[in-house]
Design a protein around this motif. Structure first.
Motif, short mmCIF file in Angstrom:
data_model
loop_
_atom_site.label_atom_id
_atom_site.label_comp_id
_atom_site.label_asym_id
_atom_site.label_seq_id
_atom_site.Cartn_x
_atom_site.Cartn_y
_atom_site.Cartn_z
N GLY A 327 -85.88 -11.29 -3.47
CA GLY A 327 -86.37 -11.02 -2.14
C GLY A 327 -86.76 -12.28 -1.38
N GLU A 328 -86.20 -13.43 -1.79
CA GLU A 328 -86.56 -14.71 -1.19
C GLU A 328 -85.47 -15.26 -0.26
N LEU A 329 -84.35 -14.59 -0.15
CA LEU A 329 -83.27 -15.08 0.70
C LEU A 329 -83.67 -14.87 2.17
N ILE A 330 -83.76 -15.95 2.92
CA ILE A 330 -84.15 -15.87 4.33
C ILE A 330 -83.04 -15.16 5.11
N GLU A 331 -83.44 -14.24 5.97
CA GLU A 331 -82.50 -13.58 6.87
C GLU A 331 -83.01 -13.76 8.29
N LEU A 332 -82.22 -14.46 9.11
CA LEU A 332 -82.60 -14.71 10.49
C LEU A 332 -82.11 -13.58 11.38
N SER A 333 -83.02 -12.96 12.10
CA SER A 333 -82.63 -11.96 13.10
C SER A 333 -81.99 -12.66 14.30
N PRO A 334 -81.24 -11.93 15.13
CA PRO A 334 -80.67 -12.55 16.32
C PRO A 334 -81.75 -13.24 17.16
N GLY A 335 -81.49 -14.50 17.48
CA GLY A 335 -82.44 -15.28 18.26
C GLY A 335 -83.55 -15.93 17.45
N GLU A 336 -83.66 -15.60 16.17
CA GLU A 336 -84.72 -16.16 15.34
C GLU A 336 -84.33 -17.54 14.83
N GLY A 337 -85.32 -18.40 14.62
CA GLY A 337 -85.03 -19.74 14.13
C GLY A 337 -86.06 -20.24 13.14
#
Length: 366
Positions: A327-337
């Motif tokens: 559960g550590e894989l970063i997932e960027l939402s649209p527009g997230e940085g």
């Protein structure tokens, strides 16, 4: 006020003595002209202290050659800084176009060893999965150069460069890296500020690693690692004892990787160094633990490939699939940085080495 060649001079006094800043320090855009490097753009930085480095514009604005007083700090591979158009992204193809240099960036959607993972989030039935090669694609992408030059703030002068790297595919990721590199005239260090943004419209995984490659003469017989380690874990079947001491090049040497838990300073920064007290030369990095919670040491003490990597990372050495399972894989939402900050510098002389060693020692457990 910069200290240049034994004198502290304000802007007016300095400029009265030179025709242009480039006589003492500056940034120059050049293009390499031969072999596999032909056409690759570099920005040559000179800070006026003997500290100089190249920003490889066509390789994600990574740091190539870096020297202190003419002595190299980073390791260079036999490949050279070949054009990104020679990239082989599959499997271990990264190694065929890796020039080394002081800094290679790994990412933007993948770092570490190869993996095959789901691509369902891109809603394209012919591509159910995506195959990821060693350390991802970003270091083989050219930057769009947004600007470079010098900036005066009173009597202080800053050298800078800024660019944007886009990693994108139709029915795939759309990630943007905006990188700014700065160095102050009269200092022997550089700072990198990175902003990674999901510029697309689908949630997208993100992994990031700074592959910092320290070479001879900093790395040599008797050199040592300075790191505020609270615990060390080898990645293979070998001992952690003595991992902080280095020996000369060995024939047939097999790489060793150690992941360690490093203590942070009060402001959240982590100092790590590689030093050669015999030659009075060292290198250091400072990064933020909240941005990059993991750190590795890559000991590759073979002939020719004689290099120590000190590598801050968003993820553990076990890689992508392990991160997803934890559960550590970063997932960027649209527009997230995400933002990342890294300082790289020289330790010139044993007085500077000892001062940095005390900084690290203050963080070691009891």
């Amino acid at each position: 006020m910069p200290d240049l060649f034994g004198e502290r001079l304000g802007r007016g006094d300095l400029m009265r003595r030179i025709g242009r800043l480039d006589q003492a320090a500056g940034v120059r855009l050049v293009s390499l002209g031969d072999g596999a490097e032909r056409g690759v753009r570099l920005l040559e930085f000179q800070t006026g202290t003997g500290f100089s480095f190249d920003v490889v514009v066509d390789r994600a604005l990574d740091i190539g050659r870096c020297e202190m007083g003419g002595r190299p700090l980073g390791w260079l591979s036999p490949v050279g800084f070949a054009g990104p158009w020679f990239d082989e992204p599959e499997g271990l193809g990264f190694l065929r176009n890796w020039g080394g240099g002081l800094l290679t960036t790994a990412g933007l959607d993948h770092a570490l060893f190869m993996a095959e993972d789901t691509a369902e989030h891109f809603h394209y039935p012919p591509k159910e999965t995506e195959s990821y090669g060693l350390h991802g694609r970003v270091s083989n992408l050219p930057a769009r150069l947004l600007g470079y030059g010098e900036r005066w703030e009173g009597d202080e002068c800053f050298l800078w460069a800024e660019g944007e790297v886009r990693q994108a595919a139709v029915f795939g990721e759309n990630l943007a890296l905006r990188r700014r590199v700065e160095a102050k005239v009269g200092e022997s260090r550089l700072r990198i500020h990175d902003e990674v943004e999901n510029a697309g419209f689908d949630p997208t995984p993100h992994m990031y690693l700074y592959h910092v490659n320290v070479g001879w003469p900093v790395v040599d017989e008797g050199s040592e690692l300075l790191a505020p380690a609270r615990g060390v874990s080898p990645r293979g079947d070998y001992q952690a004892e003595g991992y902080e001491r280095f020996h000369g090049p060995q024939r047939g040497y097999v790489e060793r990787v150690f992941e360690h838990d490093l203590a942070a300073e009060q402001g959240g920064t982590v100092p790590v160094g590689v030093v050669n007290r015999r030659s009075g030369l060292g290198f250091y990095e400072v990064y933020r633990r909240d941005q990059l919670p993991h750190h590795f040491v890559w000991r590759m003490l073979g002939e020719g490939t004689y290099v120590v990597g000190v590598e801050p990372s968003t993820n553990r050495t076990a890689g992508r699939l392990d991160a997803r399972e934890r559960g550590e894989l970063i997932e960027l939402s649209p527009g997230e940085g995400r933002t990342y900050d890294l300082e790289l510098g020289a330790l010139d002389g044993n007085e500077e080495i000892n001062r940095f060693a005390r900084r690290v020692e203050a963080l070691r457990p009891g």
